[in-house]
Write a protein that holds these residues in place. Structure first.
Motif: not given
Length: 431
Positions: A181-197
């Motif tokens: 799950x690590x790679x998928x979770x990191x992608x979710x975290x990165x996009x989930x951080x910068x898209x809302x910004x």
């Protein structure tokens, strides 16, 4: 008593109809709390400073003025002709017409001075419309800071409940699944951080606010994932140990780290951006890396060694001697890790990693739950009904302008940008 009964009933009704109890608990807190019916005494629902400090009073604002330029630089406002609002007399300013000069912190200021100093000699800032507004706003900021450091008892209990829940969720962490799950979770975290910004900043500009600092501040505030709500929903769905549950838990953790870094950058943009600005976060990340390695390589061997040196004196007891030792060790690691990461950013990092340190021992979770099973659920209820609900500014929220803009901001940058990240979750994207 009525507050707790209503809170318990809200949870029971929610469970009966098959929905999460979060909304019902927040609603109970809003209705019965200090915002509306005020069923809870102020001594329990408001922090000491909130009850004793009135930032509209001249005395409290004078107290801020006495603290010098670190709060409101009077000389900066004089230099920029912003001691009073435009077209106002100097005698209409904060100090009135008592005197044409005032002494603060052993320094004398000429209030009716019409000349301006060179810009190079102006060491402070004058970001507000006038000096009096600065004093009031800084008083409010100091009040909020003091209440965060010394909260009311219900807020403190709520934060404790979230810490306990996150520690327990750390014990559900599966190091075997982490590789998957690590790679998928990191992608979710990165996009989930910068898209809302990006979306939050853009929508703020569309509402007529400047992109910086207002728009960017809104975007950064929408970036973090609510770890407490996410974990509670996973608990209620019994999904913590599933693939997507592990992914959500990991993504929320990484998202929290990224968001704190971005908050530090944002707060430093108007000041001096130096290495020391990021030093606590760097130390926190280093500690987390070391602690995760210890969770895999050190703690399994250390716990086995410790228990092997302690004689089991209660082999037939409900709580064996080894169980007591393990529970005490969990408490020590929980508190120590939380305190360390609190100094580096947020105590929740330490709570989660402390739980991970005992994820390899299945009996650890059983021992922990047996001791806190009656405490944690009530503490979590209080978090949503008090810590969260009482922080909602009802007077400002229930205006058409704030409610309309807030709804659009919540639906778009806050929710949809997070939902879009599900495309990185593989087969679990539709769960």
């Amino acid at each position: 008593g009525g507050f707790f009964i209503a809170l318990w009933l809200a949870g029971r009704v929610s469970k009966k109809i098959g929905v999460s109890s979060i909304l019902a608990e927040v609603a109970v807190g809003i209705i019965l709390g200090p915002g509306l019916l005020r069923l809870i005494p102020r001594e329990l629902s408001e922090c000491f400073y909130e009850r004793t400090v009135n930032c509209n009073s001249w005395a409290e604002q004078r107290n801020i003025a006495e603290k010098g330029p670190d709060y409101c630089d009077l000389q900066a406002y004089l230099d920029k002709n912003k001691y009073v609002k435009s077209n106002a007399k100097w005698s209409d300013g904060f100090f009135g017409n008592r005197s044409s000069s005032v002494t603060l912190d052993d320094r004398t200021y000429m209030l009716n001075r019409s000349s301006r100093r060179l810009a190079s000699s102006n060491a402070g800032k004058a970001d507000y419309d006038d000096y009096k507004t600065c004093l009031k706003e800084q008083c409010g900021l100091e009040l909020a800071t003091n209440c965060a450091l010394y909260p009311d008892v219900f807020t403190l209990i709520g934060h404790t409940g979230v810490a306990l829940m996150i520690f327990e969720s750390g014990m559900h962490f599966d190091f075997g699944q982490a590789k998957t799950v690590g790679p998928s979770a990191c992608l979710v975290a990165v996009f989930g951080t910068f898209l809302p910004i990006a979306a939050g900043t853009g929508l703020s500009v569309a509402f007529g606010f400047p992109a910086y600092p207002e728009g960017l501040s809104v975007g950064v505030s929408l970036a973090p994932t609510s770890v407490g709500i996410a974990l509670k929903l996973l608990y209620e769905a019994a999904a913590l140990e599933t693939f997507f549950g592990q992914a959500v838990m990991t993504a929320a953790f990484v998202d929290d780290v990224l968001s704190l870094i971005l908050f530090s950058v944002l707060f430093s943009l108007q000041g001096s951006l130096t290495f020391l600005t990021f030093l606590p976060l760097i130390l926190g990340c280093v500690f987390m890396g070391v602690a995760i390695v210890m969770a895999v390589l050190f703690w399994p061997k250390a716990i086995n060694f410790l228990l092997s040196k302690i004689k089991e004196t209660k082999p037939n007891g409900k709580m064996k001697r080894h169980d007591e030792v393990l529970f005490f060790l969990m408490l020590v690691v929980f508190i120590a890790y939380a305190q360390i990461t609190h100094l580096c950013g947020t105590h929740l990092w330490g709570c989660f990693i402390a739980g991970m340190s005992f994820a390899h021992r299945h009996e650890a979770h059983h021992i922990w739950v047996r001791q806190v099973k009656r405490v944690t659920p009530w503490f979590i209820r209080i978090f949503f009904a008090a810590t969260l609900a009482w922080a909602i500014p009802l007077e400002q929220l229930f205006s058409w302008e704030a409610f309309g803009m807030g709804s659009l901001m919540g639906i778009g940058p806050c929710i949809l940008t997070k939902v879009i990240c599900a495309c990185f979750m593989g087969e679990a994207r539709w769960v």
